[in-house]
Each structure stands twice: as structure tokens, then as C-alpha cells.
Motif scaffolding. Structure first.
Motif, mmCIF file in Angstrom:
data_model
loop_
_atom_site.group_PDB
_atom_site.id
_atom_site.type_symbol
_atom_site.label_atom_id
_atom_site.label_comp_id
_atom_site.label_asym_id
_atom_site.label_seq_id
_atom_site.Cartn_x
_atom_site.Cartn_y
_atom_site.Cartn_z
ATOM 1 N N THR A 198 4.078 -11.930 6.138
ATOM 2 C CA THR A 198 4.155 -11.423 4.507
ATOM 3 C C THR A 198 5.340 -12.055 3.801
ATOM 4 N N TRP A 199 4.082 -12.270 2.819
ATOM 5 C CA TRP A 199 4.695 -14.025 1.777
ATOM 6 C C TRP A 199 4.881 -13.956 0.720
ATOM 7 N N VAL A 200 5.953 -14.228 -0.178
ATOM 8 C CA VAL A 200 6.520 -14.348 -1.522
ATOM 9 C C VAL A 200 6.240 -15.512 -1.627
ATOM 10 N N ARG A 201 5.952 -15.222 -2.579
ATOM 11 C CA ARG A 201 5.457 -16.966 -3.150
ATOM 12 C C ARG A 201 6.561 -18.243 -3.019
ATOM 13 N N GLU A 202 7.684 -17.397 -3.400
ATOM 14 C CA GLU A 202 8.937 -18.433 -3.591
ATOM 15 C C GLU A 202 8.916 -18.807 -1.825
ATOM 16 N N GLU A 203 9.139 -18.381 -0.983
ATOM 17 C CA GLU A 203 9.751 -17.900 0.150
ATOM 18 C C GLU A 203 10.810 -17.200 0.625
ATOM 19 N N ASP A 204 11.776 -16.492 -0.225
ATOM 20 C CA ASP A 204 12.379 -15.579 -0.730
ATOM 21 C C ASP A 204 12.142 -14.574 -0.347
ATOM 22 N N PHE A 205 12.644 -13.410 0.157
ATOM 23 C CA PHE A 205 12.370 -11.822 0.159
ATOM 24 C C PHE A 205 12.785 -11.163 -0.628
ATOM 25 N N VAL A 206 12.077 -9.613 -0.240
ATOM 26 C CA VAL A 206 12.284 -8.871 -1.738
ATOM 27 C C VAL A 206 13.459 -7.657 -0.674
ATOM 28 N N ILE A 207 15.139 -7.119 -1.265
ATOM 29 C CA ILE A 207 15.320 -6.320 -1.062
ATOM 30 C C ILE A 207 16.336 -5.328 -2.179
ATOM 31 N N ASP A 208 15.556 -4.893 -2.497
ATOM 32 C CA ASP A 208 16.203 -3.942 -3.346
ATOM 33 C C ASP A 208 16.085 -2.670 -3.719
ATOM 34 N N ARG A 209 16.550 -1.876 -4.816
ATOM 35 C CA ARG A 209 15.749 -1.080 -5.111
ATOM 36 C C ARG A 209 15.731 -0.113 -6.297
ATOM 37 N N SER A 210 14.497 1.220 -6.153
ATOM 38 C CA SER A 210 14.266 1.284 -7.199
ATOM 39 C C SER A 210 14.381 3.489 -7.257
ATOM 40 N N GLY A 211 15.297 3.928 -7.339
ATOM 41 C CA GLY A 211 16.175 4.926 -7.208
ATOM 42 C C GLY A 211 15.679 4.846 -5.891
ATOM 43 N N PRO B 11 0.896 -1.329 -0.149
ATOM 44 C CA PRO B 11 -0.086 -0.280 0.192
ATOM 45 C C PRO B 11 0.733 1.201 -0.124
ATOM 46 N N LEU B 12 2.125 1.468 0.162
ATOM 47 C CA LEU B 12 2.981 2.414 0.652
ATOM 48 C C LEU B 12 3.767 3.034 -0.334
ATOM 49 N N LEU B 13 4.032 1.641 -2.015
ATOM 50 C CA LEU B 13 4.445 1.759 -3.086
ATOM 51 C C LEU B 13 4.040 1.611 -4.101
ATOM 52 N N PRO B 14 2.676 1.957 -3.924
ATOM 53 C CA PRO B 14 1.690 1.438 -5.237
ATOM 54 C C PRO B 14 2.556 1.677 -6.604
ATOM 55 N N ASP B 15 2.912 2.615 -6.889
ATOM 56 C CA ASP B 15 3.701 2.203 -8.193
ATOM 57 C C ASP B 15 5.185 1.168 -8.490
ATOM 58 N N LEU B 16 5.373 0.414 -7.319
ATOM 59 C CA LEU B 16 5.899 -0.718 -7.420
ATOM 60 C C LEU B 16 5.501 -2.393 -7.082
ATOM 61 N N ALA B 17 3.751 -2.117 -7.005
ATOM 62 C CA ALA B 17 3.263 -3.195 -7.064
ATOM 63 C C ALA B 17 3.516 -4.607 -7.584
ATOM 64 N N GLY B 18 3.412 -4.129 -9.220
ATOM 65 C CA GLY B 18 4.444 -5.152 -9.625
ATOM 66 C C GLY B 18 4.884 -5.874 -9.072
ATOM 67 N N LEU B 19 6.453 -5.268 -8.782
ATOM 68 C CA LEU B 19 7.251 -5.810 -8.974
ATOM 69 C C LEU B 19 7.472 -6.084 -7.415
ATOM 70 N N LEU B 20 6.561 -6.054 -6.288
ATOM 71 C CA LEU B 20 6.382 -6.653 -5.166
ATOM 72 C C LEU B 20 5.292 -8.049 -5.162
ATOM 73 N N PRO B 21 5.430 -9.038 -5.396
ATOM 74 C CA PRO B 21 4.703 -10.298 -5.469
ATOM 75 C C PRO B 21 4.310 -10.999 -4.212
ATOM 76 N N LEU B 22 4.006 -9.811 -3.123
ATOM 77 C CA LEU B 22 3.725 -10.772 -1.803
ATOM 78 C C LEU B 22 2.213 -10.232 -1.288
ATOM 79 N N THR B 23 2.156 -11.004 0.128
ATOM 80 C CA THR B 23 0.660 -11.572 0.246
ATOM 81 C C THR B 23 0.721 -11.858 1.540
ATOM 82 N N VAL B 24 -0.288 -11.213 2.261
ATOM 83 C CA VAL B 24 -0.264 -11.096 3.269
ATOM 84 C C VAL B 24 -1.116 -11.534 4.466
ATOM 85 N N GLY B 25 -0.555 -12.677 5.220
ATOM 86 C CA GLY B 25 -2.167 -13.543 5.778
ATOM 87 C C GLY B 25 -1.488 -12.852 7.197
ATOM 88 N N GLN B 26 -2.755 -13.512 8.212
ATOM 89 C CA GLN B 26 -2.442 -13.685 9.623
ATOM 90 C C GLN B 26 -2.492 -14.891 10.507
#
Length: 354
Positions: A301-314, A198-213
């Protein structure tokens, strides 16, 4: 408008680790946390998470080794005990015990392969139905104590109860829109867990994150020796983890959990999950009282491959490190963020997805 050097959004484990690593490299850090200290709205509350080396993926075994070295460094610098070694047991055919032991030994871990009988002699309160891996480096880390230690080492200025509503790159850094006004930072690190997309809507397509409780349950052990950590990939297809937290054993299921959002979660423990975990304890952990002594919920906060997302945009660095197993890597996550801030490339496995 005065411009800060680095702003970190989110003061969970990843945010605190980023603040400490960046400050060690000469950066001035300001942290924005949406809630009060000690809140339980995210993924970093409580006093117990598993540290383990046991992955069937050599990539993660190597990273756990790097993280372990950094844990000891943070403990030495802070004077705090953050990681308590208990030893750990992995079992279940899907854990591939023979292969897991081989991989651990290749990475310098003095792991052992026990028969079910040998494991039962070591841990009579657990039922085993096949080979068991013993990892002597497993243990329990304390998230809240860790956050406090990392923050103290960073010297960062913290704005609690100051949610960042929007981020706006302006060509010279990033504008942070808060309820108290607009601030500017040359670099922003987003370590906001379930609030990241939600904080980065312009990057949403690069962030395959799902949130679960998800939820965890606490069970009272009978008298006997201290318990190790446990990971069991049962034939039923359920991956169960267990670890000591104070006088109790904390037990939960490793899965994405019930879909939700960081804002919409209801904190209500799933009764079906309670029933499954209680049934598991009755069958596999006779050394515990099968009636739960407590329960809690948290966000995955889940990535489908169970990896993380640590990257930079600008001028924005994203550190979404969870998938239910990120805590053990905490001090290393900060170093990976600092590498990006210094202009380095991301680890390919953690780069943005398209």
C-alpha cells in the motif's frame, strides 16, 4: 446499542501495535479482522522483514531509533525474541554510501564504510562494485510472531473472520457495519492496509494510496557464514533487498508493484519479476543457488512519497503504514496512533494530504 471504547479494524502489524499501545494507555480495545488467523491476504504474513537504520532521510533514521527502543521493550514484556540482529550491508551509488555513513553516525549508529574489497572479504558470496556501508544494528524481525506478542500484551478482544463493510460516524463515535450486525465504538482505528480507501470513501481525497501486488523469491545459500541483510540500489535503477528467512535468503524488488486492489489481487507471481530477480542473483549474489527455491506475493500500500498516513478525522484514526518499508516501525506506529487517540497532533509528514 452498547458502545465499545476503541475498535481497531485490521490485525496486521499496524493494527496489533495500535491495540497494544492503546491498552497501555488505559483504553479498552476490540479488534475486527476480516480473515482467519495466519492469513496471507495482506502485508504482514511470513517470518521475515528487514530492520535497518540506513535511510538518507534523517527523519526516518530518528524514527528507526525510537522504534528500536520499543522493539526491545516489547521483547522484554512478552518474553519473545522478535528481532534478530544480523548486521546489514548497503551498496550502490544511489545509496550514497559516504553520506549514509555520516548520517548514521550522527544518530549514534556505529556504521562503517568499507571498500569493495573489504566488503568482499567479509561477505565473499556478494559482488560489490563500490563503497559499502556496514550497519551493525540491522536485522530480521518476525511479523507473525510480533502480531501474536502484541495482541497478547494488549488483552484485546478479537473478532476474526468479521470484515467491517462500512463505517458511519454518528456524532457520538462510529457505527461499524458487519455481516453479523452493527456495532458502535467511540473511536475507530483503521489499519486495514489495501482495504483502507474502499472503507473510507469520504476520505479518499486525503489518502493518496495506491495498492500493488509485489513478490519475493527465496534462494538457497551455499555453505559459509550466516548472511546479513542487503540493500542494493544498482546502476540499473533497481532497488533490491535481501534478508535471511530460515535457511533461505528472501530477495525482492522495492517498488509499488503491479497495480491491483486488495479484493482483486490474483496471488500470481509476475514471471518478469522472477526473471529479473533471478538474473540479479546470478550477477550479484554468486553465493546463492540462482534457481529460486520458493516464491510468495504480498500487497504494497504505497504513498507516492513513500511516507505513511497516520492522522485523525473526527472519531476515525487512519494508520496506513506501509509503502513497502513500514514493518520495522511497528511498535512506534502504535504509539503514534495512541498519541492521536489522546488528542495529540499527527506528525506533519504523516498527516492527510490534500
Amino acid at each position: 446499542m452498547d458502545s465499545m471504547d476503541v475498535a481497531v479494524v485490521g490485525l496486521g502489524l499496524a493494527g496489533a501495535a495500535s491495540a497494544r499501545a492503546l491498552s497501555r494507555r488505559g483504553r479498552s480495545v476490540t479488534v475486527f479482522e476480516a480473515f482467519a488467523p495466519g492469513h496471507r491476504n495482506g502485508s504482514s504474513h511470513g517470518s521475515a522483514r528487514i530492520f535497518r537504520r540506513g535511510y538518507l532521510d534523517p527523519f526516518y533514521i530518528e524514527l528507526t531509533g525510537r522504534a528500536r527502543t520499543l522493539w526491545h521493550q516489547v521483547e522484554a514484556e512478552s518474553g519473545e525474541r522478535l528481532l534478530t540482529v544480523t548486521g546489514g550491508l548497503d551498496h550502490g551509488s544511489a545509496r550514497e554510501p559516504a553520506r549514509l555513513v555520516e548520517l548514521l553516525r550522527e544518530h549514534g549508529v556505529a556504521a562503517e564504510l568499507w571498500t569493495a574489497g573489504e566488503a568482499a572479504a567479509h561477505r565473499p558470496g556478494v559482488v560489490f562494485d563500490g563503497p559499502v556501508v556496514f550497519d551493525p544494528e540491522c536485522g530480521v524481525l518476525d511479523p507473525e510472531r510480533t502480531i501474536a506478542a502484541l495482541l497478547a500484551l494488549s488483552g484485546a478482544r478479537v473478532h476474526y473472520e468479521t470484515p467491517v463493510r462500512r463505517l458511519e460516524p454518528d456524532g457520538h463515535g462510529v457505527l461499524l457495519h458487519t455481516d453479523e450486525g452493527v456495532r458502535h465504538a467511540r473511536t475507530v482505528v483503521v489499519a486495514a492496509g489495501g482495504w483502507t480507501v474502499p472503507l473510507l470513501p469520504d476520505l479518499a481525497g486525503l489518502l493518496p494510496l495506491t495498492v500493488g501486488q509485489q513478490q519475493a523469491f527465496y534462494f538457497r545459500p551455499g555453505p559459509g557464514r550466516p548472511w546479513p541483510t542487503l540493500v542494493h540500489d544498482s546502476d540499473d535503477g533497481d532497488l533490491i533487498y535481501a534478508l535471511p528467512e530460515g535457511p533461505l535468503m528472501k530477495i525482492g524488488e522495492h517498488s509499488p508493484g503491479t497495480p491491483t486492489t486488495a479484493e482483486a489481487r490474483d496471488f500470481v507471481v509476475d514471471p518478469a519479476a522472477r526473471e529479473r530477480v533471478t538474473a540479479y542473483v546470478a550477477r550479484w549474489l554468486p553465493g546463492l543457488d540462482p534457481v529460486p527455491a520458493g516464491e510468495t506475493s504480498c500487497l504494497y500500500t504505497w504513498v507516492r512519497e513513500e511516507d505513511f498516513v497516520i492522522d485523525r478525522s473526527g472519531d476515525i484514526i487512519v494508520c496506513s503504514a506501509c509503502s513497502g518499508h513500514g514493518a520495522k516501525f511497528t511498535p512506534l506506529l502504535g504509539e503514534l496512533v495512541a498519541d492521536l487517540a489522546d488528542g495529540g497532533p499527527p506528525l506533519p509528514r504523516f498527516a492527510f494530504r490534500s
